[in-house]
Design an enzyme around this catalytic site. Structure first.
Site, short mmCIF file in Angstrom:
data_model
loop_
_atom_site.label_atom_id
_atom_site.label_comp_id
_atom_site.label_asym_id
_atom_site.label_seq_id
_atom_site.Cartn_x
_atom_site.Cartn_y
_atom_site.Cartn_z
N GLU A 74 90.62 12.38 61.34
CA GLU A 74 91.59 11.76 60.43
C GLU A 74 90.87 10.74 59.56
OE1 GLU A 74 95.60 10.63 61.51
OE2 GLU A 74 95.25 8.61 60.74
N ASP A 111 90.71 5.29 67.56
CA ASP A 111 91.48 4.87 66.39
C ASP A 111 90.72 3.82 65.58
OD1 ASP A 111 93.59 4.75 64.69
OD2 ASP A 111 94.93 3.64 66.03
#
Ligand code: ZN
Length: 439
Positions: free
Chosen positions: A221, A115
């Protein structure tokens, strides 16, 4: 575990069973023998949810919180900041998820998200440890301050750009009726280019790098949420379109939505403005074929039904810190003395922790813990100012041996309580997010 298969694990034989410590080596062996314990890409799954677990203890609660909903969980999800603050590695995070999945007998698959990765080195680290998703954070390449520059300064910076960069953007975006956003003025375009073009270049470069080094399918992402200002539809469109023209379709994109998405507390902002913006961002995401991603999605109950309805359950929602707060709620119930010490420590160290996290609540709103009896303590985890204070100091707390040892002992002794707390709290997230969908 008997026979040859057990030989893959390092451990000791006892009454026909093999006891194996929860090491990364044994997790690797487990994942090789039971592929469902190994993280995998979530391509093809419409509704996906990130459940950051900073403790390595929460996944059973996360899995149970999903109930019968068709949601693919990303059970391993940590940023480099979280790894540093908890002194863990990506391998540790994935091993914990694998053991928890095995414990639960959960066979529907899960993902592992590196992340907010910022560099190729971080990407390499995450992928080599087994991450199946990369959330690329371009905040260091995005010119955060340019949004506030006077137009003359923007124009001067723009004129200094290489002619081919300017030619490209002007050719694609000027004097055209663009889908969804309509026409862009020269002034608007120049500002967008100055703010984003380096971030876009970085995203394209990192995507190509992932393609080059990956050994399994990886979900990409793009996150542009860690910016000072909200992402306008025109900005989102240009970023999405540049990736599209480079042949890149991310699995998801996280714009900076309107309103405040602070850690661990309810959404603050104009709900109508949020819904209005969100619809346009969804149109842009549909246009380019990816889904929206909502970061800092913990506890944002006020926007969840809009998010579910507008995306029709085709969305990614990330949560993390709220699972740590639920652990602290359990501590407040089962070990009040430890909670009291931790609470005071958190208050004393909040300013230090504010270096890492933006929070706006006021510590003066927190009732003095010395004046409250033990029965009141769980109530602190319902108060925004106390939640944020305990939320952002997790790294500092977990570093203290006096806290760490007693905390993990309490969690081990009360793991079912922790799972139940997560089912209650994250189950509420799931329920509201899916209420207006068929997920
Ligand atoms: Zn984010």
């Amino acid at each position: 575990m008997a026979g040859e298969k057990a030989d893959a694990f390092a451990g000791t034989e006892e009454q026909g069973l093999k006891l194996c410590p929860l090491t990364n080596e044994n997790a690797t062996a487990l994942m090789a023998l039971f592929p469902y314990t190994k993280p995998a890409s979530h391509k093809g799954h419409r509704f996906t949810m990130g459940f950051g677990d900073r403790l390595g203890l929460a996944s059973p609660g996360h899995i149970r919180a999903l109930g019968d909903h068709d949601i693919y969980p990303v059970l391993a999800q940590q940023s480099i900041r979280e790894l540093n603050l908890t002194h863990r590695t990506f391998a540790d995070v994935i091993s914990a998820a694998a053991f928890n999945v095995f414990q639960e007998g959960y066979k529907k698959g899960y993902g592992a998200d590196g992340d907010h990765l910022k560099t190729k080195d971080e990407i390499k680290y995450a992928l080599s440890a087994g991450c199946t998703m990369v959330t690329l954070d371009c905040s260091e390449q995005i010119d955060q301050k340019a949004v506030t520059y006077p137009q003359a300064e923007i124009d001067a910076l723009y004129t200094a750009l290489p002619a081919d960069v300017r030619g490209h953007y002007e050719g694609v975006y000027l004097d055209k009726e663009l889908p969804i956003i309509g026409r862009l003025s020269g002034e608007e375009l120049r500002r967008i280019v100055i703010v984003f073009y380096k971030g876009i270049e970085h995203a394209i470069e990192c995507y190509r790098y992932i393609d080059e080094i990956k050994t399994v399918p990886v979900d990409f992402e793009l996150s542009i949420d860690e910016t000072l200002t909200i992402t306008t539809p025109a900005e989102h469109f240009v970023v999405g379109n540049e990736l599209h023209d480079a042949g890149i379709t991310p699995i998801s994109c996280a714009p900076h939505f309107s309103g405040a998405f602070e850690k661990g507390i309810e959404y603050a902002g104009d709900l109508n403005a949020f819904a209005h913006d969100f619809v346009v961002h969804q149109e842009i995401a549909d246009h380019f074929g990816y889904k929206l991603s909502l970061h800092s999605g913990s506890d944002k109950f006020a926007v969840f039904s809009t998010v579910g309805r507008v995306t029709k359950g085709h969305v990614h929602v990330k949560t993390a810190g709220t699972s740590w707060l639920e652990a602290m709620r359990v501590v407040s119930e089962v070990d009040p003395d430890l909670y009291r010490k931790a609470h005071k420590f958190a208050l004393e160290h909040r300013v230090e922790a504010e270096k890492y996290y933006h929070v706006s609540t006021n510590v003066n709103d927190i009732p003095n813990i010395d004046l409250e009896n033990d029965a009141y303590l769980p109530e602190y985890m319902n108060l925004p100012a106390a939640r944020q204070t305990v939320h952002i100091t997790y790294g500092l707390l977990l570093e203290q041996p006096w806290f760490r040892d007693e905390f993990f002992a309490a969690m081990a002794a009360h793991e079912e309580d922790y799972y139940a707390a997560l089912v209650r709290h994250l189950g509420k997230h799931v329920r509201i997010l899916t209420a207006e969908t068929d997920v």
